[in-house]
Design a protein around this motif. Structure first.
Motif, PDB file in Angstrom:
ATOM      1  N   UNK A 160     -69.565  65.305  13.216  1.00 52.93           N
ATOM      2  CA  UNK A 160     -69.657  66.703  13.648  1.00 52.93           C
ATOM      3  C   UNK A 160     -69.819  66.778  15.168  1.00 52.93           C
ATOM      4  N   UNK A 161     -70.659  65.898  15.698  1.00 49.14           N
ATOM      5  CA  UNK A 161     -70.861  65.874  17.148  1.00 49.14           C
ATOM      6  C   UNK A 161     -69.539  65.578  17.848  1.00 49.14           C
ATOM      7  N   UNK A 162     -68.840  64.546  17.350  1.00 47.63           N
ATOM      8  CA  UNK A 162     -67.579  64.149  17.983  1.00 47.63           C
ATOM      9  C   UNK A 162     -66.585  65.317  17.950  1.00 47.63           C
TER      10      UNK A 162
ATOM     11  N   UNK B 194     -64.216  70.820  23.557  1.00 53.96           N
ATOM     12  CA  UNK B 194     -64.370  71.093  24.987  1.00 53.96           C
ATOM     13  C   UNK B 194     -63.438  70.224  25.825  1.00 53.96           C
ATOM     14  N   UNK B 195     -63.287  68.949  25.407  1.00 54.03           N
ATOM     15  CA  UNK B 195     -62.400  68.053  26.153  1.00 54.03           C
ATOM     16  C   UNK B 195     -60.951  68.501  26.046  1.00 54.03           C
TER      17      UNK B 195
ATOM     18  N   UNK C  21     -53.317  66.312  23.661  1.00 57.58           N
ATOM     19  CA  UNK C  21     -54.051  65.675  22.558  1.00 57.58           C
ATOM     20  C   UNK C  21     -53.188  64.613  21.891  1.00 57.58           C
ATOM     21  N   UNK C  22     -51.885  64.864  21.795  1.00 60.05           N
ATOM     22  CA  UNK C  22     -50.996  63.858  21.207  1.00 60.05           C
ATOM     23  C   UNK C  22     -51.007  62.596  22.062  1.00 60.05           C
ATOM     24  N   UNK C  23     -50.940  62.794  23.383  1.00 62.41           N
ATOM     25  CA  UNK C  23     -50.986  61.641  24.287  1.00 62.41           C
ATOM     26  C   UNK C  23     -52.290  60.876  24.100  1.00 62.41           C
ATOM     27  N   UNK C  24     -53.399  61.626  24.003  1.00 62.08           N
ATOM     28  CA  UNK C  24     -54.691  60.960  23.876  1.00 62.08           C
ATOM     29  C   UNK C  24     -54.785  60.150  22.580  1.00 62.08           C
ATOM     30  N   UNK C  25     -54.358  60.776  21.484  1.00 64.74           N
ATOM     31  CA  UNK C  25     -54.439  60.077  20.199  1.00 64.74           C
ATOM     32  C   UNK C  25     -53.533  58.855  20.208  1.00 64.74           C
ATOM     33  N   UNK C  26     -52.350  59.007  20.808  1.00 63.99           N
ATOM     34  CA  UNK C  26     -51.425  57.883  20.911  1.00 63.99           C
ATOM     35  C   UNK C  26     -52.016  56.772  21.760  1.00 63.99           C
TER      36      UNK C  26
ATOM     37  N   UNK D  90     -61.467  59.526  28.744  1.00 69.41           N
ATOM     38  CA  UNK D  90     -62.446  58.469  28.494  1.00 69.41           C
ATOM     39  C   UNK D  90     -63.437  58.904  27.419  1.00 69.41           C
ATOM     40  N   UNK D  91     -63.935  60.141  27.549  1.00 66.74           N
ATOM     41  CA  UNK D  91     -64.947  60.584  26.607  1.00 66.74           C
ATOM     42  C   UNK D  91     -64.346  60.850  25.230  1.00 66.74           C
ATOM     43  N   UNK D  92     -63.155  61.478  25.204  1.00 65.25           N
ATOM     44  CA  UNK D  92     -62.526  61.747  23.909  1.00 65.25           C
ATOM     45  C   UNK D  92     -62.264  60.442  23.171  1.00 65.25           C
ATOM     46  N   UNK D  93     -61.760  59.450  23.900  1.00 71.91           N
ATOM     47  CA  UNK D  93     -61.492  58.158  23.264  1.00 71.91           C
ATOM     48  C   UNK D  93     -62.776  57.598  22.655  1.00 71.91           C
ATOM     49  N   UNK D  94     -63.856  57.617  23.435  1.00 68.81           N
ATOM     50  CA  UNK D  94     -65.128  57.110  22.933  1.00 68.81           C
ATOM     51  C   UNK D  94     -65.597  57.861  21.705  1.00 68.81           C
TER      52      UNK D  94
END
Lengths: 144, 556
Positions: B137-139, B145-146, B170-175, B355-359
């Motif tokens: 839930x936190x993530x 926000x990210x 978001x697609x780039x980040x997930x990829x 960086x934060x989204x990945x984490x």
């Protein structure tokens, strides 16, 4: 630091295995209760003294200025000579975070001194490989 | 559903050089990840427990500073005035509490993730599952926000509308995540920290210098500007009352101490002494940005007023929320700095958000794949099944975050603060009591966590969901909250001020009323506080196991 007797120092030879051998003094820390309000070992008592005193200072630095601003807005919003900051704005935006940093350094230095007083060398840890089977694959493997 | 706000003052068009900067930056993360790749789980999750002071401090900074710090913080200070400072105080001073009460003890406990700690300390798969659910839930809340930050900055760089932009980013980040995983994560974090702090400070210094606001210390020279910016910028409690100020700062402080992806940084270091010093370094590295952020906000508000000729604060036609959220980029743009430079500032924001989204996504996927699926649903899960579940979680969460970010209920900084009040209400009391009172038991932890979750969820339903769900909106009416008095004292952003003490009380009361935890568990807690050095790879459970001659208790 003057409290240490030569005998204490001799006792302080570190057993890096952190195991059952009495490393210093005759305290078996696994037999002493952990309770924030009732320290059961001399080390814990000394440590908690540092923790509580720095915590009180921290609370004053962090919540003091804003509370004073709510109680005495006139007094707290005066313009300071320093670049024309209103006092409350400076104390909160710069004072509180910087105060926390300074207290963090002070606490950590005191804590290091405490280690010294009790003859503990935290850097004496072994850097051995993990025991076989400790790093279970179940923890990771998500992106492997 | 309303059309999401756009930052109208932002120069939205495709810009070649900034786009190249962003792509080079992402490529460098992949290369670093490849060079420092690790093969085993120990390396993957806790970096071999061999990271040093300064490096871990930088990693703490990068992991911590997301779009909320880079963009949202200046936006909050610009738009909310003195109330915005509650975020500066909350997001920095909490590290002190973390330092004196948790960092070294967590290092001695020596597990891998937050649910691991909760599950092992309280000997309960259910507690582990609750912690994993909270982590998830936190993530999720945190990532919204990210995504919004990435969307807004992406608009500036690539020039698309905000909805397609959020989808693309978001697609780039997930990829990117699928490609890199946690490969060389800590090395990458040090690089990401360097990029984001250089970009941010360059922005502040150059804007301040070129516009004649400041010379060598913009961090305090902006004080001279405050009198010109109007009451809204600095007068106390005009935007929000004292109670909310305190509630927000308190929530962010305890939230800092309860965030799973922050705590895991202390598992990666060589010794508990390094855990302490790296916490101090982390706070310093974070402050480099937090000292400068209000300066950027002040410059931005002044430039906004000069450029657009309108007050940033007029009730109508002032600065919009979206504009506040990108004030850092806007300030550089208004200052007529070259496009490549504004692009650099924007790229820093992207580095922070990615960086934060990945984490967060990695934390969430491990919570689902390991703590929920393997521990509870299918104990015989194969490595392959876990990987599948983990990837599925990342993709599913990516989709959910993307859709939520289309029409977010609040500013970036506020969204992230919701996640903090959740962490502070549910997880912080478990960490704190779990480490400092050996008699905290399973029943107490379960009761406390359930109560904490209830408080937070009802607070969100009460004040945030009405703007999404028609039926709830009808009940809520004008004020936007179903139960106004509850919204006043337990606002989602400051729910921890009431919630955390309540959870503490319930956890303690239930623990006292039920049997004490087993001696082995108590000894584990004692080991966390013993001053005696322990092996670099040892956990408290190992030591207790050695001592009693038995095996390690219920190691996963």
């Amino acid at each position: 630091m003057s409290r240490d007797t030569p005998a204490d120092r001799e006792e302080s030879t570190i057993q890096p295995d952190g195991g059952t051998a009495p490393a210093h003094e005759d305290v078996d820390y696994l037999d002493r209760e952990v309770n924030l309000l009732r320290p059961s070992t001399p080390f814990m008592r000394d440590h908690l003294k540092i923790i509580w005193s720095s915590f009180v200072l921290w609370a004053l630095v962090v919540f003091g200025p804003v509370t004073l601003t709510a109680l005495a807005p006139e007094m707290m919003t005066v313009q300071t000579p320093l670049f024309g900051f209103p006092l409350h704005y400076f104390l909160v935006s710069f004072g509180a975070p910087t105060g926390a940093l300074i207290l963090a350094v002070v606490y950590t230095r005191y804590r290091d001194a405490l280690d010294q007083k009790y003859g503990i060398d935290p850097d004496s840890v072994e850097s051995t490989a993990p025991e076989a089977g400790e790093a279970t694959a179940a923890d990771g493997g998500v992106e492997q | 559903m309303t059309v999401p706000l756009q930052a109208e003052a932002l120069d939205i068009s495709f810009k070649l050089v900034p786009a190249i900067i962003v792509f080079l930056m992402m490529a460098s993360f992949l290369v670093i990840g490849y060079v420092f790749k690790v093969a085993d789980t120990e390396g993957m999750w806790v970096a071999g427990r061999g990271i040093g002071n300064i490096e871990n401090g930088m990693a703490i900074g990068a992991n911590w500073m997301s779009a909320a710090s880079y963009l949202g913080l200046a936006g909050l200070v610009a738009l909310s005035g003195f109330y915005g400072l509650a975020f500066i105080v909350g997001w920095t001073t909490g590290y002190f509490v973390l330092l004196i009460f948790l960092a070294a003890q967590m290092r001695r406990f020596g597990k891998y993730t937050a649910p691991d700690f909760v599950g092992d300390r309280f000997n309960s798969p259910t507690a582990r599952a609750l912690a994993a659910f909270t982590t998830l839930l936190i993530a999720y809340v945190y990532s919204v926000g990210q995504a919004r930050g990435m969307g807004l900055v992406g608009q500036y760089v690539f020039g698309l509308e905000i909805i397609p932009m959020i989808v693309v980013m978001m697609t780039i980040t997930v990829g990117y995540l699928a490609l890199s995983g946690m490969l060389g994560a800590t090395k990458n974090m040090a690089v990401q920290y360097t990029i984001l702090i250089v970009a941010f400070l360059a922005g502040v210094y150059v804007v301040g210098f070129s516009q004649g606001y400041s010379t060598i210390l913009p961090q305090i020279e902006y004080g001279a500007l405050i009198a010109d910016l109007g009451r809204e910028f600095s007068a106390p409690f005009v935007n929000q009352p004292f109670y909310l100020w305190i509630a927000t700062a308190f929530s962010l402080i305890v939230g800092t101490c309860g965030l799973p992806h922050v705590l895991v940084r202390f598992y990666t270091v060589r010794s508990e002494r390094v855990a302490r010093w790296s916490c101090v370094w982390g706070l310093f590295f974070i402050l480099l940005l937090y000292w400068a952020s209000p300066a950027m906000a002040a410059f931005g508000v002044d430039l906004f007023q000069t450029t657009t000729g309108a007050s940033a604060y007029a009730a109508e036609g002032g600065m919009s929320g979206a504009e506040g959220d990108v004030i850092v980029v806007l300030a550089a743009q208004f200052a007529n700095l070259p496009t490549w430079f504004v692009g650099l500032v924007a790229a820093g924001a992207m580095a922070a958000a990615i960086a934060t989204t990945a984490g967060l996504f990695i934390t969430a996927s491990s919570a689902v794949a390991h703590d929920i699926y393997t521990e509870l649903i299918n104990p015989d899960a194969t490595q392959r099944q876990q990987v599948l579940i983990g990837r599925g979680t990342i993709i599913g969460m990516g989709a959910l975050v993307t859709v939520t970010a289309f029409n977010p209920p609040a500013l970036i900084g506020e969204l992230v603060a919701y996640a903090f009040s959740l962490a502070g209400t549910v997880l912080f009391p478990m960490f704190f009591l779990g480490l400092w009172w050996e008699n905290t038991n399973r029943q107490g932890a379960l009761a406390g966590m359930v109560l904490g979750l209830l408080i937070w969820i009802t607070s969100i339903i009460n004040s945030v969901l009405p703007s999404y769900i028609g039926a709830l909106e009808a009940i809520a009416g004008e004020g936007g909250a179903i139960v106004p008095i509850y919204a006043q004292y337990v606002p989602p952003i400051g729910a921890a001020l009431i919630g955390t003490p309540l959870v503490f009380i319930v956890t303690i009361a239930v623990s006292l009323a039920t049997p004490e935890p087993p001696m082995e568990t108590k000894k584990m807690v004692r080991q966390c506080h013993s001053p005696e050095p322990m092996g670099q790879q040892e956990t408290a459970a190992d030591v207790v196991g050695d001592n009693t001659g038995g095996g390690t208790p219920a190691d996963d």
